[in-house]
Design a protein around this motif. Structure first.
Motif, PDB file in Angstrom:
ATOM      1  N   ALA A 146     -34.947 -36.282 -29.797  1.00 38.87           N
ATOM      2  CA  ALA A 146     -33.724 -36.632 -30.512  1.00 38.87           C
ATOM      3  C   ALA A 146     -33.234 -38.008 -30.106  1.00 38.87           C
ATOM      4  CB  ALA A 146     -32.630 -35.597 -30.239  1.00 38.87           C
ATOM      5  N   SER A 147     -32.457 -38.619 -30.995  1.00 36.21           N
ATOM      6  CA  SER A 147     -31.699 -39.818 -30.654  1.00 36.21           C
ATOM      7  C   SER A 147     -30.529 -39.420 -29.757  1.00 36.21           C
ATOM      8  CB  SER A 147     -31.170 -40.475 -31.929  1.00 36.21           C
ATOM      9  OG  SER A 147     -30.068 -41.307 -31.661  1.00 36.21           O
ATOM     10  N   GLY A 148     -30.251 -40.236 -28.755  1.00 37.37           N
ATOM     11  CA  GLY A 148     -29.198 -39.898 -27.799  1.00 37.37           C
ATOM     12  C   GLY A 148     -27.829 -39.732 -28.423  1.00 37.37           C
ATOM     13  N   THR A 149     -27.461 -40.617 -29.342  1.00 32.69           N
ATOM     14  CA  THR A 149     -26.147 -40.506 -29.974  1.00 32.69           C
ATOM     15  C   THR A 149     -26.095 -39.309 -30.918  1.00 32.69           C
ATOM     16  OG1 THR A 149     -26.908 -42.117 -31.618  1.00 32.69           O
ATOM     17  CG2 THR A 149     -25.616 -42.952 -29.773  1.00 32.69           C
ATOM     18  N   PRO A 212     -24.228 -39.700 -19.370  1.00 32.34           N
ATOM     19  CA  PRO A 212     -22.844 -39.221 -19.434  1.00 32.34           C
ATOM     20  C   PRO A 212     -22.109 -39.736 -20.675  1.00 32.34           C
ATOM     21  CG  PRO A 212     -23.040 -40.997 -17.841  1.00 32.34           C
ATOM     22  CD  PRO A 212     -24.436 -40.694 -18.306  1.00 32.34           C
ATOM     23  N   PHE A 213     -21.181 -38.932 -21.158  1.00 29.63           N
ATOM     24  CA  PHE A 213     -20.375 -39.356 -22.307  1.00 29.63           C
ATOM     25  C   PHE A 213     -18.944 -38.841 -22.153  1.00 29.63           C
ATOM     26  CE2 PHE A 213     -22.159 -35.265 -23.527  1.00 29.63           C
ATOM     27  CZ  PHE A 213     -21.160 -34.626 -24.259  1.00 29.63           C
ATOM     28  N   THR A 214     -18.059 -39.383 -22.965  1.00 33.01           N
ATOM     29  CA  THR A 214     -16.663 -38.978 -22.979  1.00 33.01           C
ATOM     30  C   THR A 214     -16.258 -38.661 -24.417  1.00 33.01           C
ATOM     31  OG1 THR A 214     -15.944 -41.283 -23.169  1.00 33.01           O
ATOM     32  CG2 THR A 214     -16.053 -40.340 -20.946  1.00 33.01           C
ATOM     33  N   GLY A 215     -15.009 -38.221 -24.587  1.00 29.61           N
ATOM     34  CA  GLY A 215     -14.502 -37.844 -25.907  1.00 29.61           C
ATOM     35  C   GLY A 215     -14.402 -36.342 -26.040  1.00 29.61           C
ATOM     36  N   ASN A 216     -13.708 -35.896 -27.092  1.00 30.47           N
ATOM     37  CA  ASN A 216     -13.457 -34.465 -27.246  1.00 30.47           C
ATOM     38  C   ASN A 216     -13.920 -33.886 -28.570  1.00 30.47           C
ATOM     39  OD1 ASN A 216     -12.071 -33.878 -24.697  1.00 30.47           O
ATOM     40  ND2 ASN A 216     -10.528 -35.311 -25.464  1.00 30.47           N
ATOM     41  N   SER A 217     -14.493 -34.716 -29.438  1.00 31.35           N
ATOM     42  CA  SER A 217     -15.038 -34.210 -30.689  1.00 31.35           C
ATOM     43  C   SER A 217     -16.181 -35.096 -31.122  1.00 31.35           C
ATOM     44  CB  SER A 217     -13.961 -34.177 -31.784  1.00 31.35           C
ATOM     45  OG  SER A 217     -13.606 -35.498 -32.157  1.00 31.35           O
ATOM     46  N   LYS A 218     -16.997 -34.607 -32.055  1.00 31.50           N
ATOM     47  CA  LYS A 218     -18.186 -35.356 -32.438  1.00 31.50           C
ATOM     48  C   LYS A 218     -17.857 -36.705 -33.062  1.00 31.50           C
ATOM     49  CE  LYS A 218     -18.861 -33.120 -36.956  1.00 31.50           C
ATOM     50  NZ  LYS A 218     -19.825 -32.351 -37.772  1.00 31.50           N
ATOM     51  N   ASP A 219     -16.640 -36.851 -33.566  1.00 27.04           N
ATOM     52  CA  ASP A 219     -16.239 -38.139 -34.130  1.00 27.04           C
ATOM     53  C   ASP A 219     -15.798 -39.124 -33.043  1.00 27.04           C
ATOM     54  OD1 ASP A 219     -16.709 -37.248 -36.722  1.00 27.04           O
ATOM     55  OD2 ASP A 219     -14.697 -36.395 -36.880  1.00 27.04           O
ATOM     56  N   GLY A 220     -15.565 -38.610 -31.831  1.00 25.27           N
ATOM     57  CA  GLY A 220     -15.059 -39.480 -30.779  1.00 25.27           C
ATOM     58  C   GLY A 220     -15.915 -39.545 -29.539  1.00 25.27           C
ATOM     59  N   PHE A 221     -17.094 -38.888 -29.549  1.00 25.73           N
ATOM     60  CA  PHE A 221     -17.967 -38.935 -28.380  1.00 25.73           C
ATOM     61  C   PHE A 221     -18.518 -40.351 -28.195  1.00 25.73           C
ATOM     62  CE2 PHE A 221     -18.885 -34.219 -29.184  1.00 25.73           C
ATOM     63  CZ  PHE A 221     -17.947 -33.828 -28.238  1.00 25.73           C
ATOM     64  N   GLU A 222     -18.576 -40.799 -26.952  1.00 26.21           N
ATOM     65  CA  GLU A 222     -19.091 -42.132 -26.660  1.00 26.21           C
ATOM     66  C   GLU A 222     -19.797 -42.123 -25.310  1.00 26.21           C
ATOM     67  OE1 GLU A 222     -17.533 -46.770 -26.266  1.00 26.21           O
ATOM     68  OE2 GLU A 222     -16.129 -45.164 -26.770  1.00 26.21           O
ATOM     69  N   ARG A 223     -21.026 -42.625 -25.286  1.00 27.38           N
ATOM     70  CA  ARG A 223     -21.764 -42.721 -24.025  1.00 27.38           C
ATOM     71  C   ARG A 223     -21.141 -43.807 -23.160  1.00 27.38           C
ATOM     72  NH1 ARG A 223     -28.156 -42.235 -25.450  1.00 27.38           N
ATOM     73  NH2 ARG A 223     -27.827 -44.298 -26.355  1.00 27.38           N
ATOM     74  N   THR A 224     -21.151 -43.585 -21.864  1.00 30.23           N
ATOM     75  CA  THR A 224     -20.501 -44.516 -20.946  1.00 30.23           C
ATOM     76  C   THR A 224     -21.536 -45.378 -20.222  1.00 30.23           C
ATOM     77  OG1 THR A 224     -20.539 -43.163 -18.929  1.00 30.23           O
ATOM     78  CG2 THR A 224     -18.814 -42.676 -20.551  1.00 30.23           C
ATOM     79  N   ALA A 225     -21.033 -46.318 -19.435  1.00 32.64           N
ATOM     80  CA  ALA A 225     -21.896 -47.232 -18.679  1.00 32.64           C
ATOM     81  C   ALA A 225     -22.440 -46.592 -17.412  1.00 32.64           C
ATOM     82  CB  ALA A 225     -21.132 -48.502 -18.337  1.00 32.64           C
ATOM     83  N   ASN A 226     -22.150 -45.326 -17.178  1.00 33.54           N
ATOM     84  CA  ASN A 226     -22.578 -44.656 -15.940  1.00 33.54           C
ATOM     85  C   ASN A 226     -23.939 -43.990 -16.055  1.00 33.54           C
ATOM     86  OD1 ASN A 226     -20.272 -45.299 -14.379  1.00 33.54           O
ATOM     87  ND2 ASN A 226     -19.112 -43.734 -15.492  1.00 33.54           N
ATOM     88  N   ARG A 227     -24.721 -44.434 -17.025  1.00 34.90           N
ATOM     89  CA  ARG A 227     -26.109 -43.985 -17.129  1.00 34.90           C
ATOM     90  C   ARG A 227     -26.831 -44.233 -15.802  1.00 34.90           C
ATOM     91  NH1 ARG A 227     -30.712 -46.375 -21.286  1.00 34.90           N
ATOM     92  NH2 ARG A 227     -32.484 -46.203 -19.872  1.00 34.90           N
ATOM     93  N   LYS A 228     -27.734 -43.323 -15.464  1.00 28.96           N
ATOM     94  CA  LYS A 228     -28.560 -43.503 -14.273  1.00 28.96           C
ATOM     95  C   LYS A 228     -29.983 -43.057 -14.583  1.00 28.96           C
ATOM     96  CE  LYS A 228     -26.895 -42.705 -10.161  1.00 28.96           C
ATOM     97  NZ  LYS A 228     -27.067 -44.030  -9.488  1.00 28.96           N
ATOM     98  N   ASP A 229     -30.935 -43.951 -14.277  1.00 31.51           N
ATOM     99  CA  ASP A 229     -32.351 -43.655 -14.475  1.00 31.51           C
ATOM    100  C   ASP A 229     -32.988 -43.312 -13.136  1.00 31.51           C
ATOM    101  OD1 ASP A 229     -31.406 -45.191 -16.708  1.00 31.51           O
ATOM    102  OD2 ASP A 229     -33.476 -45.566 -17.289  1.00 31.51           O
TER     103      ASP A 229
END
Length: 404
Positions: A146-149, A212-229
């Motif tokens: 899947a696409s991440g978003t 990691p992501f934030t937001g409370n609904s599918k219209d407002g979810f947003e991935r953050t800069a705290n990704r870790k590989d």
């Protein structure tokens, strides 16, 4: 020791390589297709319109490199380059991020990493069972390519309600876990990813990525800069190790440290987007006067290539191009800058995955003259050129470019 800067414009491919048919990518051309779409006004949006305007990148030689790689014209204004320009094919077997970066630094990866089949429920049942038991979770969601978003939009609300993390993958050798920073917890996500990395190691999976992501609904979810590989460490020495062995520093700007499992990295600085990463680069240029500053501009890939957003990719290129004079103003007389990529991710191509393409080889500096470097037989030629510039031990792979 002199100073070098590597700028990886993550996914800015210059046209399909000779073996692209093995990956289903014959005809892909990330930069070329973006230029053509912009020229035909198919990449207009509320923030940009018309032909792609990247005069500084063209001045450094990117346009000539793209034309040479695709071996046919592009609708751009051609100028005599001020830098050395060419393109490189990949020796490594995949089209993934670690292989591309490692090869740039002199360590091709000739074997294929493990991947998961392109089917629903793509993960082995035993893997998810062990992840739940050892990671202390009650269940998982998604279990597919899947696409991440898109996967966050699809499963984000269920994740918040159930507490089950979202597990997905792509054509790359990767196991990704998305979870809400607040409802699930950032440190808990990192801990779960460390468990997952141990579990996928026997499967030869290169990376586990915390998303990691934030937001409370599918219209407002947003991935953050705290990704870790969490990445398998390089299986041999790279340019980064050689620099440190010669008492030089290696600064990771963005996700470079993660890609190399911090092997050969002195310290890391991060930012939330491309422009923030350029800000960090400029700051580090003031501090570090020898060694290597290694930058990955990830937005080109994650925000626009994978999402097949041509207009967004074009705008991001134009925004970066406007920052090049700032980079130039911070260069010392004997500095060497490399602009390249690690693979392609053609936003006009079907699907959501990387594309097997040549990458740009653009060297710029106050002492660098206009020079056509032609086709390079390995990304490792770039690392070998930088090793020569810095006056350190030669790498095991690659042939240094003639910049004189």
């Amino acid at each position: 020791m002199k100073r070098a800067i590597i700028l990886v414009l993550d996914s800015l491919g210059l046209g399909s390589s000779e073996d692209a048919h093995l990956y289903g990518d014959s005809g892909s051309d990330t930069l070329g297709h973006i230029i053509e779409e912009c020229d035909s006004s198919n990449a207009d949006n509320s923030e940009r319109s018309g032909p792609l305007l990247i005069p500084n990148l063209i001045r450094w030689g990117l346009g000539e490199a793209a034309i040479a790689s695709r071996n046919k014209p592009l609708p751009i204004t051609r100028v005599e380059p001020q830098g050395a320009f060419g393109y490189a094919k990949e020796v490594s077997a995949g089209k993934d991020t670690p292989s591309g970066h490692w090869e740039i630094c002199g360590l091709p990866v000739p074997f294929e990493w493990g991947t998961f089949p392109v089917i629903d429920n793509c993960f082995p049942a035993s893997l998810l069972k062990d992840l739940m038991e050892q990671g202390q979770i009650e269940g998982t969601l998604a279990n597919k390519h899947a696409s991440g978003t898109q996967v966050i939009e699809e499963f984000g609300e269920e994740h918040i309600a159930s507490g089950f993390p979202i597990c997905y993958t792509s054509a790359d050798s990767v196991f990704q876990i998305a979870a809400h920073e607040e409802h699930f917890g950032l440190e808990r996500l990192y801990k779960l990813c460390r468990v997952a990395k141990k579990l996928v190691d026997p499967l030869e999976i290169t990376r586990v990525i915390a998303r990691p992501f934030t937001g409370n609904s599918k219209d407002g979810f947003e991935r953050t800069a705290n990704r870790k590989d969490l990445t398998t460490p390089p299986n041999d020495l790279t340019l980064l190790d050689h620099i440190q062995d010669a008492n030089g520093q290696v600064v990771s700007v963005g996700k470079i440290g993660d890609i190399f499992s911090n092997q050969g990295v002195s310290y890391t600085v991060k930012a939330k987007n491309n422009m923030g990463l350029v800000d960090q680069l400029l700051s580090e240029m003031i501090k570090l006067k020898n060694g290597l500053i290694f930058v990955n501009l990830v937005d080109f890939d994650t925000k626009f290539g994978h999402r097949r957003d041509v207009a967004g990719y074009a705008l991001a290129l134009e925004q970066f191009d406007k920052r090049i004079p700032e980079i130039e103003s911070g260069l010392d007389n004997d500095d060497l800058v490399l602009i390249t990529a690690d693979h392609g991710c053609d936003p006009t191509w079907p699907g959501n995955d990387h594309t097997r393409e040549h990458v740009p080889v653009i060297f710029y500096g106050k002492s660098i003259k206009n020079n056509n470097l032609g086709k390079r037989d390995s990304f490792a030629d770039m690392g070998q050129t930088i090793a020569s510039h810095l006056g350190i031990k030669a790498l095991n792979n690659g042939k240094a470019c003639n910049l004189n």
